[in-house]
Design a protein around this motif. Structure first.
Motif, short mmCIF file in Angstrom:
data_model
loop_
_atom_site.label_atom_id
_atom_site.label_comp_id
_atom_site.label_asym_id
_atom_site.label_seq_id
_atom_site.Cartn_x
_atom_site.Cartn_y
_atom_site.Cartn_z
N ALA A 1 0.83 -1.21 0.00
CA ALA A 1 0.00 0.00 0.00
C ALA A 1 0.86 1.25 0.00
O ALA A 1 0.55 2.24 -0.68
CB ALA A 1 -0.94 -0.01 1.20
N MET A 2 1.97 1.24 0.74
CA MET A 2 2.87 2.39 0.77
C MET A 2 3.51 2.61 -0.59
O MET A 2 3.63 3.75 -1.06
CB MET A 2 3.94 2.19 1.85
CG MET A 2 3.40 2.14 3.27
SD MET A 2 4.61 1.53 4.47
CE MET A 2 5.80 2.87 4.48
N LEU A 3 3.92 1.52 -1.24
CA LEU A 3 4.53 1.64 -2.56
C LEU A 3 3.54 2.20 -3.58
O LEU A 3 3.90 3.03 -4.43
CB LEU A 3 5.06 0.29 -3.03
CG LEU A 3 6.26 -0.28 -2.27
CD1 LEU A 3 6.58 -1.68 -2.77
CD2 LEU A 3 7.48 0.62 -2.40
N GLU A 4 2.29 1.76 -3.50
CA GLU A 4 1.29 2.24 -4.45
C GLU A 4 1.05 3.74 -4.31
O GLU A 4 0.82 4.44 -5.29
CB GLU A 4 -0.01 1.46 -4.27
CG GLU A 4 0.08 0.02 -4.77
CD GLU A 4 -1.21 -0.74 -4.57
OE1 GLU A 4 -2.11 -0.23 -3.87
OE2 GLU A 4 -1.32 -1.86 -5.12
N LYS A 5 1.12 4.25 -3.08
CA LYS A 5 0.93 5.69 -2.86
C LYS A 5 2.11 6.49 -3.41
O LYS A 5 1.94 7.64 -3.85
CB LYS A 5 0.76 5.97 -1.37
CG LYS A 5 -0.56 5.50 -0.80
CD LYS A 5 -0.66 5.83 0.69
CE LYS A 5 -1.99 5.37 1.26
NZ LYS A 5 -2.10 5.66 2.72
N LEU A 6 3.31 5.89 -3.38
CA LEU A 6 4.51 6.60 -3.83
C LEU A 6 4.78 6.45 -5.32
O LEU A 6 5.54 7.23 -5.90
CB LEU A 6 5.73 6.07 -3.07
CG LEU A 6 5.81 6.38 -1.57
CD1 LEU A 6 6.93 5.57 -0.93
CD2 LEU A 6 6.05 7.86 -1.34
N ALA A 7 4.18 5.43 -5.95
CA ALA A 7 4.53 5.10 -7.34
C ALA A 7 4.33 6.29 -8.27
O ALA A 7 3.24 6.84 -8.37
CB ALA A 7 3.70 3.92 -7.82
N ALA A 8 5.42 6.69 -8.95
CA ALA A 8 5.34 7.86 -9.82
C ALA A 8 6.23 7.76 -11.04
O ALA A 8 6.26 8.67 -11.86
CB ALA A 8 5.72 9.11 -9.02
N ALA A 9 6.97 6.66 -11.16
CA ALA A 9 7.94 6.54 -12.25
C ALA A 9 7.55 5.40 -13.17
O ALA A 9 7.30 4.28 -12.72
CB ALA A 9 9.35 6.30 -11.69
N GLU A 10 7.51 5.67 -14.48
CA GLU A 10 7.28 4.63 -15.47
C GLU A 10 8.53 4.50 -16.33
O GLU A 10 9.07 5.50 -16.81
CB GLU A 10 6.08 4.95 -16.36
CG GLU A 10 5.77 3.83 -17.35
CD GLU A 10 4.57 4.15 -18.24
OE1 GLU A 10 3.51 3.56 -18.03
OE2 GLU A 10 4.74 4.99 -19.14
N VAL A 11 9.00 3.27 -16.50
CA VAL A 11 10.23 3.04 -17.26
C VAL A 11 10.01 1.93 -18.27
O VAL A 11 9.08 1.12 -18.15
CB VAL A 11 11.41 2.67 -16.33
CG1 VAL A 11 11.67 3.78 -15.31
CG2 VAL A 11 11.16 1.34 -15.62
N HIS A 12 10.88 1.88 -19.25
CA HIS A 12 10.90 0.84 -20.28
C HIS A 12 12.10 -0.05 -19.99
O HIS A 12 13.21 0.44 -19.78
CB HIS A 12 11.02 1.48 -21.66
CG HIS A 12 11.11 0.49 -22.78
ND1 HIS A 12 10.11 0.34 -23.72
CD2 HIS A 12 12.09 -0.37 -23.15
CE1 HIS A 12 10.47 -0.57 -24.61
NE2 HIS A 12 11.67 -1.02 -24.28
#
Length: 325
Positions: free
Chosen positions: A29-40
């Protein structure tokens, strides 16, 4: 095109420990709130194994570390530039990164991914001569990914991108060392050793092996110091010439006579394009370096200059594989 099958993380926890102010466990749950980076990620390893092509969503590793706060303990050297970060998976696999490659590069250089989309080829099976190869590729693209997953998207090879990570440890492996008290300590040579290897000493290098890098020198303490051009030998070439055996759990501690030292990981040197531009400089702005030793370590692509080391005297290889402390 992006696949429709979204792979997401199961409910797992990651422990953060070591040289941190507040050890803790990070939840899904903590990671989902922080997730902000999309990479290939083109996931191809040095042994030739193809593990797929994906778009991944995650959290920069340094943002996760900021939840605990870095704190060095029992040391004569307060700077964090000699710290390592070891990431371990549920099956005991580990990789080691340097503090500098996390904090002196862009935020998305290293992430902890929590979901992924496979990227499928646009062409249908009838366009492929080798049907078995097509089916094998599709099986890989549809495979289950075990999250959370460490991802280093800029690495040429994906050996440091490991799945089902359970632990992140900030490690201070540098013991206190005696410092030369002179105001301008000088080293006329550099010695490479560690991991049971007979030390190899270099007094100079062939200019035919030199590369040149223009660097904006900006430090945490005094800000902008000007733009300079440095010429020297790539650090990884020196390590290769010393025949040091190393892998994704090896780090190199680069130090000067005054006990200033920094840490560089094997992965950032040998897997990442930035490693091509980490150099032992012999010239600055076209002139031989004579003050503060012969050699200056220049990580040319670092956003800050705090990992520069004047008067390099020693390069020590250290294995930091889990359990090898």
């Amino acid at each position: 095109m992006l696949g429709f099958g979204l792979c997401r993380a199961a409910e797992r926890r990651i422990s953060i420990s070591g040289s941190v102010r507040h050890p803790l466990e990070v939840t899904q749950a903590m990671l989902e709130k922080l997730a902000a980076a999309e990479v290939h990620l083109n996931e191809i390893c040095t042994d030739g194994e193809f593990r797929g092509v994906f778009k991944l969503l995650g959290v920069p590793l340094r943002d996760i570390l900021s939840l605990s706060g870095i704190e060095k303990k029992h040391t004569d050297f307060d700077s964090p530039v000699d710290l390592a970060v070891r990431v371990t998976s549920s099956n005991g696999q580990s990789v080691v990164l340097s503090w500098g490659e996390l904090y002196y590069k862009s935020t998305a250089e290293v992430i902890v991914a929590i979901s992924a989309h496979p990227i499928f080829p646009n062409k249908s099976i009838d366009k492929f001569k080798d049907k078995d190869a097509y089916h094998h590729m599709m099986d890989i693209l549809k495979r289950e990914i075990r999250f959370p997953k460490l991802v280093v998207p800029s690495d040429r090879y994906a050996d440091r991108s490991i799945e089902a990570i359970t632990a992140i440890e900030v490690v201070d492996r540098c013991s206190d060392v005696g410092a030369d008290p002179s105001p301008e300590p000088y080293s006329p040579q550099v010695t490479v050793g560690g991991e049971g290897r007979q030390p190899v000493t270099f007094e100079d290098f062939s200019e035919g092996e030199f590369i040149t890098a223009t660097v904006h020198v900006v430090g945490d303490g005094k800000g902008y110091h000007g733009t300079h051009t440095y010429s020297g030998i790539p650090l990884k070439t020196v390590i290769e010439q010393a025949r040091v055996k190393a892998d994704v759990n090896t780090v190199f501690i680069v130090s000067a006579p005054d006990a200033h030292r920094v840490l560089v990981s094997w992965g950032e040197l040998f897997l990442n394009p930035h490693g091509d531009r980490i150099i032992l400089a012999r010239k600055e702005d076209g002139k031989p370096i004579t003050r503060n030793g012969k050699f200056i370590l220049i990580p040319a692509d670092d956003l800050m200059a705090d990992r520069q080391v004047k008067s390099v005297k020693c390069i020590e290889a250290v294995s930091m594989e889990s359990g090898n402390q």
